[in-house]
Design an enzyme around this catalytic site. Structure first.
Site, PDB file in Angstrom:
ATOM      1  N   HIS A  79      26.211  73.955  37.870  1.00 22.60           N
ATOM      2  CA  HIS A  79      25.994  72.613  37.772  1.00 22.60           C
ATOM      3  C   HIS A  79      24.002  73.526  36.620  1.00 22.60           C
ATOM      4  O   HIS A  79      24.250  75.176  36.609  1.00 22.60           O
ATOM      5  CB  HIS A  79      25.143  72.210  38.659  1.00 22.60           C
ATOM      6  CG  HIS A  79      26.094  71.762  39.721  1.00 22.60           C
ATOM      7  ND1 HIS A  79      26.191  70.785  40.189  1.00 22.60           N
ATOM      8  CD2 HIS A  79      27.676  71.848  39.484  1.00 22.60           C
ATOM      9  CE1 HIS A  79      26.609  70.535  41.036  1.00 22.60           C
ATOM     10  NE2 HIS A  79      28.058  70.884  40.614  1.00 22.60           N
ATOM     11  N   GLU A  81      21.429  72.528  36.075  1.00 24.94           N
ATOM     12  CA  GLU A  81      20.156  72.638  36.895  1.00 24.94           C
ATOM     13  C   GLU A  81      20.365  74.067  37.085  1.00 24.94           C
ATOM     14  O   GLU A  81      19.142  75.287  37.340  1.00 24.94           O
ATOM     15  CB  GLU A  81      20.051  72.150  37.955  1.00 24.94           C
ATOM     16  CG  GLU A  81      19.562  70.841  37.458  1.00 24.94           C
ATOM     17  CD  GLU A  81      20.670  69.515  37.943  1.00 24.94           C
ATOM     18  OE1 GLU A  81      22.051  70.129  37.623  1.00 24.94           O
ATOM     19  OE2 GLU A  81      20.905  68.565  38.434  1.00 24.94           O
ATOM     20  N   CYS A 105      21.860  66.911  42.625  1.00 30.31           N
ATOM     21  CA  CYS A 105      23.383  67.439  43.624  1.00 30.31           C
ATOM     22  C   CYS A 105      22.150  68.188  45.063  1.00 30.31           C
ATOM     23  O   CYS A 105      20.928  68.665  44.611  1.00 30.31           O
ATOM     24  CB  CYS A 105      23.827  67.557  43.087  1.00 30.31           C
ATOM     25  SG  CYS A 105      24.209  69.749  43.061  1.00 30.31           S
ATOM     26  N   CYS A 108      22.069  71.996  43.471  1.00 30.54           N
ATOM     27  CA  CYS A 108      20.670  72.092  42.567  1.00 30.54           C
ATOM     28  C   CYS A 108      18.825  71.942  43.380  1.00 30.54           C
ATOM     29  O   CYS A 108      18.558  72.576  42.538  1.00 30.54           O
ATOM     30  CB  CYS A 108      21.017  71.326  41.589  1.00 30.54           C
ATOM     31  SG  CYS A 108      22.826  71.877  40.352  1.00 30.54           S
TER      32      CYS A 108
HETATM   33 ZN   LIG Z   1      24.233  70.386  41.170  1.00 25.99          ZN
END
Ligand SMILES: [Zn+2]
Length: 173
Positions: A79, A81, A105, A108
């Site tokens: 992801h 992040e 999420c 992250c």
């Molecule tokens: Zn994430």
């Protein structure tokens, strides 16, 4: 000077996150993130994508069978992040802010907390992801991380970023 107004810091950092998202090859959702230190330096930028060395042209990595981890993109994509954290140029990130195009999420959020980031500013939130959002919010609250939607922090910056994301989404030659 009026023809060249300065953009504020929130616009700049979220703008960098948006520009990074335009590098993502994820056809389902392109996300970007930008980490800024307390003294307004950019210390990390990332977008969602496959780990280094994994072939973007291999369709197995982009499969959508969420019942089978070997054929689910969720097993493979890093992801935005986390990539921003892994790409960061200085440590520690204590007290920094992460600007992210999407509400983070839970996975992250774990990394955001553990690396010492103090504030999350996000552009949009998928409200239908009730359970995931609740899990993220629970950890962020307990860890005393400040979480703000850009449009509640800075309305003009949010409007400018919406305009920029429209520009980025426009098909190009
Ligand atoms: Zn994430």
């Amino acid at each position: 000077m009026d023809n060249h107004p300065l953009i504020d810091w929130h616009s700049m950092f979220m703008g960098v996150a948006l520009l990074a998202s335009a590098r993502s090859k994820d056809s389902r959702k392109r996300n970007g993130a930008c980490i800024a230190s307390g003294d307004y330096k950019i210390v990390g930028v990332g977008y969602n994508g496959l780990p280094r060395g994994c072939d973007d042209n291999d369709p197995a990595y982009w499969s959508d069978d969420d019942a089978d981890p070997a054929n689910s993109r969720h097993s493979y994509i890093v992801h935005a992040e986390v990539n921003a954290i892994l790409n960061c140029v200085v440590l520690p990130l204590t007290g920094s802010t992460i600007y992210t195009t999407q509400y983070p999420c839970p996975r992250c959020v774990q990394s955001i907390i553990q690396v010492g980031i103090q504030r999350v500013v996000y552009l949009e939130k998928k409200d239908h992801q009730v359970g995931l959002n609740a899990a993220s919010a629970k950890m962020l609250t307990d860890a005393r991380i400040d979480v703000l939607a850009l449009n509640e922090l800075d309305v003009p910056a949010a409007a400018w970023c919406t305009e920029l994301s429209g520009f980025i989404a426009r098909p190009r030659r």
